[in-house]
Design an enzyme around this catalytic site. Structure first.
Site, PDB file in Angstrom:
ATOM      1  N   LYS A  52     -34.814  34.167  63.639  1.00  0.00           N
ATOM      2  CA  LYS A  52     -33.576  33.151  63.464  1.00  0.00           C
ATOM      3  C   LYS A  52     -32.684  33.431  64.545  1.00  0.00           C
ATOM      4  O   LYS A  52     -31.819  32.654  65.039  1.00  0.00           O
ATOM      5  CB  LYS A  52     -33.234  33.099  62.034  1.00  0.00           C
ATOM      6  CG  LYS A  52     -34.150  32.231  61.110  1.00  0.00           C
ATOM      7  CD  LYS A  52     -33.990  32.116  59.553  1.00  0.00           C
ATOM      8  CE  LYS A  52     -34.992  31.782  58.879  1.00  0.00           C
ATOM      9  NZ  LYS A  52     -34.826  32.039  57.559  1.00  0.00           N
ATOM     10  N   GLN A  96     -31.381  34.191  52.904  1.00  0.00           N
ATOM     11  CA  GLN A  96     -32.637  34.439  53.045  1.00  0.00           C
ATOM     12  C   GLN A  96     -33.432  35.043  51.609  1.00  0.00           C
ATOM     13  O   GLN A  96     -32.874  35.738  50.785  1.00  0.00           O
ATOM     14  CB  GLN A  96     -32.809  35.799  54.070  1.00  0.00           C
ATOM     15  CG  GLN A  96     -34.454  35.970  54.366  1.00  0.00           C
ATOM     16  CD  GLN A  96     -34.949  34.910  55.172  1.00  0.00           C
ATOM     17  OE1 GLN A  96     -34.287  34.291  56.142  1.00  0.00           O
ATOM     18  NE2 GLN A  96     -36.054  34.607  54.840  1.00  0.00           N
ATOM     19  N   ASP A 119     -30.135  24.916  55.000  1.00  0.00           N
ATOM     20  CA  ASP A 119     -31.307  25.010  54.621  1.00  0.00           C
ATOM     21  C   ASP A 119     -31.741  24.125  53.639  1.00  0.00           C
ATOM     22  O   ASP A 119     -32.818  23.685  53.302  1.00  0.00           O
ATOM     23  CB  ASP A 119     -31.680  26.452  53.646  1.00  0.00           C
ATOM     24  CG  ASP A 119     -32.651  27.326  54.519  1.00  0.00           C
ATOM     25  OD1 ASP A 119     -33.010  26.960  55.309  1.00  0.00           O
ATOM     26  OD2 ASP A 119     -32.435  28.578  54.251  1.00  0.00           O
TER      27      ASP A 119
END
Ligand code: NAP
Length: 284
Positions: A52, A96, A119
């Site tokens: 990322k 994460q 997200d």
């Protein structure tokens, strides 16, 4: 032989477009920035986070990493999220997964400002997706949608079968496919006679995490096959949930693993960060 849906190439094209969008934002004094929180020392997560950060660098998105100790408390995690919510220079926040077991990841997702939730895991975004409002869509399902669009694969009126009902892939995919007027059926670990269901699918999306689960006999002639799965086989090689070599002979379109849905997930994360930066600019 099926047409191979090349996620790697498509992701590259999207990144190029995003780079030009980021340049425009920068010319207007906006520096899109992503904050990534990682708690603990999960090896796979480290690889994902690295990928990322690389994508951000390539596009020109600023990136700040927050590495927290394994024994971080829920309060500490929520406090960090609160700080990032309040920072004007940060447009997107990503937590994460997985986090250590003593932490409640859903509580953390709820804490992320839905306008920075790139997200798409905050329940506000999940809810907005289900009522068809503009929102951040979870990156993997969003990537699947983009692939279908790019290859002009019509969803309307088609039988779409999704294997898997996780919060991050299967469930948002249901909404995405419904929005496109597909007739959606979802299979999971308690589903009886999956083959009976998959063999009627015009579009079959496998997102269960079992190597080569989808075999040729489970697939209708000419079906579109989207393989979300990422698994390691006995030789340590990356493989999807679909028996690619054999299913490919029967399908009209198919995604490979690697080089299919995987690269699209990161490209859509970048898309969401750029969108968050643009939205914040409008709110100013
Ligand atoms: P997950 O949370 O483990 O969910 C798996 C889903 O598959 C569950 O709904 C489960 O059913 C169902 N399932 C498991 N075994 C099954 C079986 N034998 N028959 C039918 N359904 C079954 O996994 P996930 O996070 O959604 O990820 C799924 C796969 O996609 C994994 O391989 C993951 O690595 C991959 N993935 C890839 C990307 C990417 O960027 N390409 C992104 C995310 C995930 P129950 O609900 O009944 O337990």
């Amino acid at each position: 032989m099926a047409i191979i849906i090349n996620g790697k190439e498509l992701a590259k094209k999207i990144r190029l477009y995003l780079k030009s969008e980021v340049d425009k934002l920068k010319n207007n004094g906006i520096n899109p920035k992503l904050a990534v929180i990682m708690v603990g020392d999960d090896k796979a997560s480290k690889v994902y986070v690295k990928n990322k950060s690389r994508a951000c660098e390539e596009i020109g998105i600023e990136y700040e990493e927050f590495l927290m100790e394994e024994n971080t408390s829920m309060d500490q995690l929520l406090n960090l999220i609160e700080n990032l919510n309040n920072r004007k220079d940060i447009h997107g926040i990503l937590l994460q997964s997985p986090v250590p077991e003593h932490l409640d990841i859903n509580q953390a997702f709820k804490k992320i400002d839905y306008r920075k939730d790139v997200d798409g895991f905050n329940p506000i975004n999940v809810g907005k997706l289900s009522i068809g409002e503009d929102c951040f869509i979870s990156c993997t399902p969003f990537g699947v949608v983009k692939m279908l669009e790019e290859y002009n694969i019509e969803v309307q009126g088609k039988n779409v079968v999704i294997i898997g009902r996780s919060n991050i892939v299967g469930k948002p995919l249901i909404q995405c496919m419904l929005k496109k007027n597909g007739t959606v059926t979802v299979c999971h670990s308690k589903t009886k006679d999956i083959k009976e269901i998959t063999s009627k699918a015009d579009i079959l999306i496998a997102a269960l995490g079992k190597a080569k689960f989808v075999t040729q006999d489970m697939v209708k002639d000419g079906a579109v096959i989207i393989d979300v799965g990422i698994n390691r086989n006995e030789e340590g090689k990356l493989v999807g949930d679909v028996d690619f070599e054999n299913v490919e002979k029967k399908a009209s379109y198919i995604t490979p693993v690697p080089g299919g849905v995987g690269p699209m997930t990161i490209a859509m994360l970048m898309t969401n960060v750029v969108k968050a930066a643009k939205n914040m600019n409008i709110r100013k």
